[in-house]
Design a protein around this motif. Structure first.
Motif, PDB file in Angstrom:
ATOM      1  N   ASN A 122      42.279  36.924  30.258  1.00 21.39           N
ATOM      2  CA  ASN A 122      40.900  36.643  29.598  1.00 21.39           C
ATOM      3  C   ASN A 122      41.025  34.945  29.864  1.00 21.39           C
ATOM      4  O   ASN A 122      41.390  34.258  28.881  1.00 21.39           O
ATOM      5  N   GLY A 123      40.899  34.538  31.100  1.00 23.21           N
ATOM      6  CA  GLY A 123      41.209  33.230  31.129  1.00 23.21           C
ATOM      7  C   GLY A 123      40.299  32.170  30.779  1.00 23.21           C
ATOM      8  O   GLY A 123      38.988  32.383  30.233  1.00 23.21           O
ATOM      9  N   ASP A 124      40.472  30.741  30.303  1.00 23.62           N
ATOM     10  CA  ASP A 124      39.956  30.024  29.554  1.00 23.62           C
ATOM     11  C   ASP A 124      38.374  29.711  30.007  1.00 23.62           C
ATOM     12  O   ASP A 124      37.571  29.279  29.447  1.00 23.62           O
ATOM     13  N   GLY A 125      38.166  29.872  31.598  1.00 20.33           N
ATOM     14  CA  GLY A 125      37.147  29.383  32.095  1.00 20.33           C
ATOM     15  C   GLY A 125      36.280  30.705  32.533  1.00 20.33           C
ATOM     16  O   GLY A 125      35.285  30.467  32.963  1.00 20.33           O
ATOM     17  N   GLU A 126      36.834  31.912  32.062  1.00 17.54           N
ATOM     18  CA  GLU A 126      36.088  33.200  32.343  1.00 17.54           C
ATOM     19  C   GLU A 126      34.828  33.320  31.533  1.00 17.54           C
ATOM     20  O   GLU A 126      34.850  33.089  30.339  1.00 17.54           O
ATOM     21  N   VAL A 127      33.931  33.752  32.318  1.00 17.89           N
ATOM     22  CA  VAL A 127      32.616  34.071  31.541  1.00 17.89           C
ATOM     23  C   VAL A 127      32.370  35.609  31.290  1.00 17.89           C
ATOM     24  O   VAL A 127      32.717  36.113  32.166  1.00 17.89           O
ATOM     25  N   GLY A 128      31.931  35.709  30.147  1.00 17.81           N
ATOM     26  CA  GLY A 128      31.407  37.154  29.840  1.00 17.81           C
ATOM     27  C   GLY A 128      32.377  38.029  29.249  1.00 17.81           C
ATOM     28  O   GLY A 128      31.964  39.241  28.736  1.00 17.81           O
ATOM     29  N   HIS A 129      33.547  37.597  28.987  1.00 17.23           N
ATOM     30  CA  HIS A 129      34.687  38.652  28.184  1.00 17.23           C
ATOM     31  C   HIS A 129      34.211  38.658  26.704  1.00 17.23           C
ATOM     32  O   HIS A 129      33.733  37.448  26.144  1.00 17.23           O
ATOM     33  N   ASP A 130      34.667  39.535  26.028  1.00 13.21           N
ATOM     34  CA  ASP A 130      33.988  39.756  24.656  1.00 13.21           C
ATOM     35  C   ASP A 130      34.956  38.988  23.574  1.00 13.21           C
ATOM     36  O   ASP A 130      34.679  38.740  22.321  1.00 13.21           O
ATOM     37  N   GLY A 131      36.016  38.648  24.058  1.00 17.64           N
ATOM     38  CA  GLY A 131      37.072  37.723  23.120  1.00 17.64           C
ATOM     39  C   GLY A 131      37.733  38.810  22.023  1.00 17.64           C
ATOM     40  O   GLY A 131      38.389  38.371  21.233  1.00 17.64           O
ATOM     41  N   ALA A 132      37.481  39.940  22.145  1.00 17.76           N
ATOM     42  CA  ALA A 132      38.140  41.093  21.299  1.00 17.76           C
ATOM     43  C   ALA A 132      38.753  42.149  21.871  1.00 17.76           C
ATOM     44  O   ALA A 132      39.479  43.113  21.155  1.00 17.76           O
ATOM     45  N   SER A 133      38.918  42.206  23.091  1.00 20.96           N
ATOM     46  CA  SER A 133      39.473  43.285  24.065  1.00 20.96           C
ATOM     47  C   SER A 133      40.121  42.770  25.203  1.00 20.96           C
ATOM     48  O   SER A 133      39.587  41.914  26.022  1.00 20.96           O
ATOM     49  N   ILE A 134      41.037  43.658  25.842  1.00 19.69           N
ATOM     50  CA  ILE A 134      41.472  43.714  27.121  1.00 19.69           C
ATOM     51  C   ILE A 134      41.861  44.881  27.723  1.00 19.69           C
ATOM     52  O   ILE A 134      42.601  45.517  26.956  1.00 19.69           O
ATOM     53  N   SER A 135      41.432  45.155  29.034  1.00 21.77           N
ATOM     54  CA  SER A 135      42.066  46.435  29.525  1.00 21.77           C
ATOM     55  C   SER A 135      42.978  46.087  30.616  1.00 21.77           C
ATOM     56  O   SER A 135      42.677  45.178  31.534  1.00 21.77           O
ATOM     57  N   PHE A 136      43.702  47.127  30.782  1.00 19.19           N
ATOM     58  CA  PHE A 136      44.764  47.057  32.163  1.00 19.19           C
ATOM     59  C   PHE A 136      45.345  48.414  32.302  1.00 19.19           C
ATOM     60  O   PHE A 136      45.070  49.380  31.622  1.00 19.19           O
ATOM     61  N   GLY A 137      45.931  48.365  33.575  1.00 18.12           N
ATOM     62  CA  GLY A 137      46.664  49.781  33.827  1.00 18.12           C
ATOM     63  C   GLY A 137      47.537  49.450  35.054  1.00 18.12           C
ATOM     64  O   GLY A 137      47.709  48.255  35.282  1.00 18.12           O
ATOM     65  N   ALA A 138      48.375  50.284  35.344  1.00 19.18           N
ATOM     66  CA  ALA A 138      49.248  50.101  36.528  1.00 19.18           C
ATOM     67  C   ALA A 138      48.687  49.751  37.695  1.00 19.18           C
ATOM     68  O   ALA A 138      47.553  50.269  38.073  1.00 19.18           O
ATOM     69  N   ARG A 139      49.293  49.107  38.530  1.00 20.42           N
ATOM     70  CA  ARG A 139      48.561  48.710  39.900  1.00 20.42           C
ATOM     71  C   ARG A 139      48.460  49.967  40.694  1.00 20.42           C
ATOM     72  O   ARG A 139      49.201  50.747  40.964  1.00 20.42           O
ATOM     73  N   GLY A 140      47.265  49.953  41.282  1.00 16.85           N
ATOM     74  CA  GLY A 140      46.778  50.928  42.382  1.00 16.85           C
ATOM     75  C   GLY A 140      47.455  50.635  43.590  1.00 16.85           C
ATOM     76  O   GLY A 140      48.136  49.675  43.961  1.00 16.85           O
ATOM     77  N   PHE A 141      47.340  51.609  44.534  1.00 14.92           N
ATOM     78  CA  PHE A 141      47.809  51.428  45.878  1.00 14.92           C
ATOM     79  C   PHE A 141      46.735  50.658  46.581  1.00 14.92           C
ATOM     80  O   PHE A 141      45.629  51.042  46.742  1.00 14.92           O
ATOM     81  N   GLY A 142      47.334  49.507  47.526  1.00 14.86           N
ATOM     82  CA  GLY A 142      46.261  48.855  48.261  1.00 14.86           C
ATOM     83  C   GLY A 142      45.281  48.172  47.468  1.00 14.86           C
ATOM     84  O   GLY A 142      45.445  47.451  46.315  1.00 14.86           O
ATOM     85  N   MET A 143      43.901  48.661  47.432  1.00 12.42           N
ATOM     86  CA  MET A 143      42.853  48.178  47.082  1.00 12.42           C
ATOM     87  C   MET A 143      42.140  49.279  45.933  1.00 12.42           C
ATOM     88  O   MET A 143      41.311  49.085  45.402  1.00 12.42           O
ATOM     89  N   ASP A 144      43.203  50.300  45.386  1.00 14.97           N
ATOM     90  CA  ASP A 144      42.696  51.093  44.518  1.00 14.97           C
ATOM     91  C   ASP A 144      42.472  50.670  43.271  1.00 14.97           C
ATOM     92  O   ASP A 144      43.173  49.700  42.987  1.00 14.97           O
ATOM     93  N   ALA A 145      41.681  51.252  42.552  1.00 20.18           N
ATOM     94  CA  ALA A 145      41.492  50.473  41.099  1.00 20.18           C
ATOM     95  C   ALA A 145      42.826  51.132  40.167  1.00 20.18           C
ATOM     96  O   ALA A 145      43.545  52.043  40.678  1.00 20.18           O
ATOM     97  N   PRO A 146      43.278  50.477  39.204  1.00 21.20           N
ATOM     98  CA  PRO A 146      44.419  50.883  38.390  1.00 21.20           C
ATOM     99  C   PRO A 146      44.237  52.139  37.801  1.00 21.20           C
ATOM    100  O   PRO A 146      43.122  52.515  37.197  1.00 21.20           O
ATOM    101  N   PRO A 147      45.076  53.015  37.963  1.00 21.42           N
ATOM    102  CA  PRO A 147      44.769  54.488  37.331  1.00 21.42           C
ATOM    103  C   PRO A 147      45.078  54.382  36.056  1.00 21.42           C
ATOM    104  O   PRO A 147      45.905  53.813  35.252  1.00 21.42           O
ATOM    105  N   ASN A 148      44.291  55.365  35.387  1.00 20.69           N
ATOM    106  CA  ASN A 148      44.519  55.729  33.821  1.00 20.69           C
ATOM    107  C   ASN A 148      44.521  54.447  32.857  1.00 20.69           C
ATOM    108  O   ASN A 148      45.463  54.150  32.177  1.00 20.69           O
ATOM    109  N   PRO A 149      43.484  53.502  33.069  1.00 21.57           N
ATOM    110  CA  PRO A 149      43.781  52.280  32.076  1.00 21.57           C
ATOM    111  C   PRO A 149      43.535  52.465  30.825  1.00 21.57           C
ATOM    112  O   PRO A 149      43.062  53.296  30.139  1.00 21.57           O
TER     113      PRO A 149
END
Length: 251
Positions: A122-149
């Motif tokens: 949640n970078g200092d210049g980022e617009v739109g995050h709610d300031g109360a949560s953060i989501s993440f997951g293990a990296r996917g393969f290539g351009m795949d989305a992170p699985p099971n975040p």
């Protein structure tokens, strides 16, 4: 990502950063520390990071270096290593180099030489995050989305402290926080303040800043670390420092 282990974050949070003087305090713009991940040991056991910036009021540059035992959830190696140059003219590069010199032996002894990767921010210049949560997951393969975040949710609430924030300084009551991990349809509370440690000063807010982890942490069953911004009353407005919170049991 599967939730396999849950444990409370220890009282080490109480010592995450030094107590800041509250003597005099007109208010305009606060001192927002910057964050730099220094890396992990090869086994993921130890994590080093730095917070640095320029103090409000004095204008002095500072750098604080912390080394976290991720498994035991405590500071190690003699950290934190703090450096402040009581001059307004020196550059941040100078004070950061001095802090690194203080921490160099501990960083070497604990073999903190592996990169720390940013898995979410949640970078200092980022617009739109709610300031109360953060989501993440293990990296996917290539351009795949992170699985099971998973999602970390942060709750702030009025609390108490041994620092006389209200009676002596005329500030509102200090703010505590709780951190909850949501995964696999389950919610596990990792931490909840019973009171605000004096080391955090007179707190006003918390924000999830980022998730850092060793390279290939999921495959190698390493523990990621959440970086939490802590805002407290300063000379010219809220000052920001950082707490590092292990996030065990995700992969």
């Amino acid at each position: 990502m599967r939730l396999s282990v849950a444990r409370a974050v220890s009282a080490r949070l109480a010592a995450s950063f030094g107590f800041l003087a509250l003597a005099s305090a007109p208010a305009l713009a606060g001192d927002a520390a910057n964050f730099a991940a220094l890396g992990f040991s090869a086994d993921g056991r130890y994590f080093g990071y730095e917070e640095f910036g320029v103090q409000d009021g004095s204008g002095f540059p500072y750098s604080n270096i912390f080394i976290l035992d991720v498994a035991e959830d405590k500071w190690v190696g003699g950290s934190p290593f703090r450096q402040t140059l009581e001059q307004e003219s020196p550059t941040l590069a100078g004070v950061r180099a001095a802090a690194m010199a203080k921490a160099a032996k501990a960083l070497a002894d604990l073999a903190i030489s592996e990169p720390a990767v940013i898995e979410a921010l949640n970078g200092d210049g980022e617009v739109g995050h709610d300031g109360a949560s953060i989501s993440f997951g293990a990296r996917g393969f290539g351009m795949d989305a992170p699985p099971n975040p998973v999602t970390l949710k942060l709750e702030s609430f009025e609390s108490t402290s041994t620092v006389p924030c209200v009676d002596s300084f005329g500030f509102p009551p200090p703010v505590g926080f709780a951190l909850t991990l949501e995964a696999d349809g389950k919610s596990i509370e990792l931490h909840r303040d019973q009171s605000v440690p004096a080391s955090r000063n007179c707190t006003v807010a918390y924000r999830p800043y980022g998730i850092v982890a060793p390279v290939n942490w999921s495959w190698n069953e390493r523990t990621p670390v959440a970086i939490i911004s802590v805002f407290s009353q300063g000379f010219e407005g809220p000052d920001r420092r950082f707490i590092a919170v292990p996030v065990p049991g995700v992969k």
